[in-house]
Scaffold this active site. Structure first.
Site, PDB file in Angstrom:
ATOM      1  CG  HIS A 102      46.852  50.101  41.475  1.00 53.35           C
ATOM      2  ND1 HIS A 102      46.614  51.222  40.704  1.00 53.35           N
ATOM      3  CD2 HIS A 102      45.897  49.190  41.132  1.00 53.35           C
ATOM      4  CE1 HIS A 102      45.567  50.998  39.936  1.00 53.35           C
ATOM      5  NE2 HIS A 102      45.104  49.781  40.168  1.00 53.35           N
TER       6      HIS A 102
ATOM      7  CG  ASP B 175      44.225  43.408  39.679  1.00 55.43           C
ATOM      8  OD1 ASP B 175      43.073  43.349  39.221  1.00 55.43           O
ATOM      9  OD2 ASP B 175      44.990  44.352  39.469  1.00 55.43           O
TER      10      ASP B 175
END
Length: 424
Positions: free
Chosen positions: A307, A364
């Protein structure tokens, strides 16, 4: 004595105050830079080192993997709260009392009816239209049916606008999916909870009763909470900057939906599933793609791992991994795509290359798995993200307006042609 930073330019020194946040964040306040230096600005592509505002809504520490809404840890909220409690918290600053929550939910339900002319706008879209484009357009169209601008200084006006958009957006989300699938449009059931109603509106078949699955309700509730706000990301910053022109709430939310659409932002969970589909089409060899991901000369990127903000782990991913496992176990879905996802997860968590670089599966990755297992089409994933992010956008818009922040107007460094004459 207050802290300050000193900037020296060509031998001339300028002092700027240091701003301290409540979590010991520090920032140099350069709001007077151009004025005191005679026109000098800073250059910060992507605003990676620039605070655009001060905010009391969300605290994020990417190095330590901390995410809090109004002081409450995301772990505690995901375990103990429902989505509407978190929405109330983000927008109004505190968790609601039982009485406030009941009224909040009732007022949202009372404002869930969408003008039937919105259906006509929806009918004009071809089935090939991307759901995010449809949702953004329909949200913007709500402005035409609610033309009075919000009096931001009136608590009643602001509250009424909040319950309107929270009531109508789930309907638009469900309609967007059902239109694409050729199903009749549904307003759901006002006797249900907020999340339960979202599921029924999306999935009820016209020839059978809809039966709630508590595991799916729990998973979607957690997903919406985990996506509800995330500090000054691309879409939130867009909502604030559009709202800074005094554009209305619905128009500003519509702009946030458009910003969220991109694959580097809300579209990341869709990109995960598209990557898994590509791996399946190529034979499903996950070890091959793990090797490609580690090869610096290979353009392949392993979507859903690591991330850009969290340098250690994504705290949301740790929570939603449990929900993903529960959903897969309960539904017993046999799907080669999900098998590939589980294989990639297992290999990445054991591979020294990924572990040392802290390239763990992020929110995600797991949200895409859950939505796939639930039967939500891939191009609807980002729409679900928008539904979750709605209260954060509202809270950020309201905060920006109440603080009477100036209109957003970034500067630039011009590097084009210098003055030249037109020649006939």
């Amino acid at each position: 004595m207050s802290e300050k930073a000193t900037l020296e330019i060509n031998g001339q020194k300028y002092d700027f105050p240091i701003v301290n946040g409540s979590e010991n964040e520090k920032a140099i306040n350069i709001s007077s830079l151009r004025a005191v230096t005679g026109g000098i600005t800073t250059l910060d592509p992507g605003f990676k080192n620039t605070g655009s505002c001060q905010s009391a809504i969300t605290f994020l520490d990417g190095e330590k993997g901390i995410l809090r809404y109004r002081g409450y840890s995301i772990e505690e909220l995901a375990e103990k709260a429902d989505f509407l409690e978190v929405a109330f918290l983000l927008i109004f600053g505190d968790l609601p009392t039982e009485e406030q929550l009941l009224k909040f939910h009732k007022d949202i339900k009372d404002n869930s009816i969408v003008d039937d002319d919105i259906r006509k706008i929806l009918d004009a879209f071809p089935k090939s239209a991307h759901p995010m484009g449809v949702l953004s357009s329909l949200t913007s169209a709500l402005t035409a049916f609610n033309p009075t601008s919000v009096n931001i200084d009136s608590e009643e006006d602001m509250y009424n606008s909040v319950v309107k958009i929270l009531g109508k957006l789930p309907v638009l989300v469900a309609w967007t999916m059902r239109k694409k699938q050729g199903l009749p449009l549904d307003y759901g059931d006002n006797s249900l909870g907020y999340v339960e109603n979202v599921l029924k509106m999306m999935f009820k078949q016209p020839n059978q009763d809809y039966v709630q699955n508590p595991i799916l309700v729990n998973a979607l509730n957690k997903l919406l909470i985990l996506h509800a706000d995330h500090e000054q990301n691309c879409s939130t910053s867009t909502v604030r900057i559009v709202g800074s022109s005094h554009a209305g709430l619905f128009a500003s939310i519509s702009s946030g939906i458009s910003a969220l659409w991109g694959p580097l932002h809300g579209g990341a969970n869709q990109a995960v599933l598209e990557m898994l589909e590509a791996i399946k089409e190529d034979g499903g060899d996950t070890k091959k793609y793990m090797a490609k991901a580690k090869d610096k000369s290979d353009p392949f990127r392993l979507m859903g791992f690591g991330h850009r903000v969290y340098k250690n782990f994504d705290p949301r991913a740790k929570i939603i991994k449990v929900a993903a496992d529960e959903v897969l176990n309960d539904l017993g879905v046999e799907d080669p795509i999900l098998d590939i996802a589980k294989s990639l997860e297992k290999e990445a968590l054991a591979d020294p290359y990924f572990v040392q670089r802290k390239l763990y599966p992020n929110v995600d990755f797991y949200s895409g798995i859950i939505y796939r297992a639930m039967g939500i089409p891939v191009d609807m994933f980002t729409v679900m993200f928008a539904l979750g992010r709605l209260p954060g956008w509202i809270g950020q818009w309201q905060e920006m307006r109440l603080r009477k922040e100036p209109i957003g107007r970034p500067r630039q460094i011009y590097n084009g042609q210098t003055s030249r004459s037109f020649k006939a």
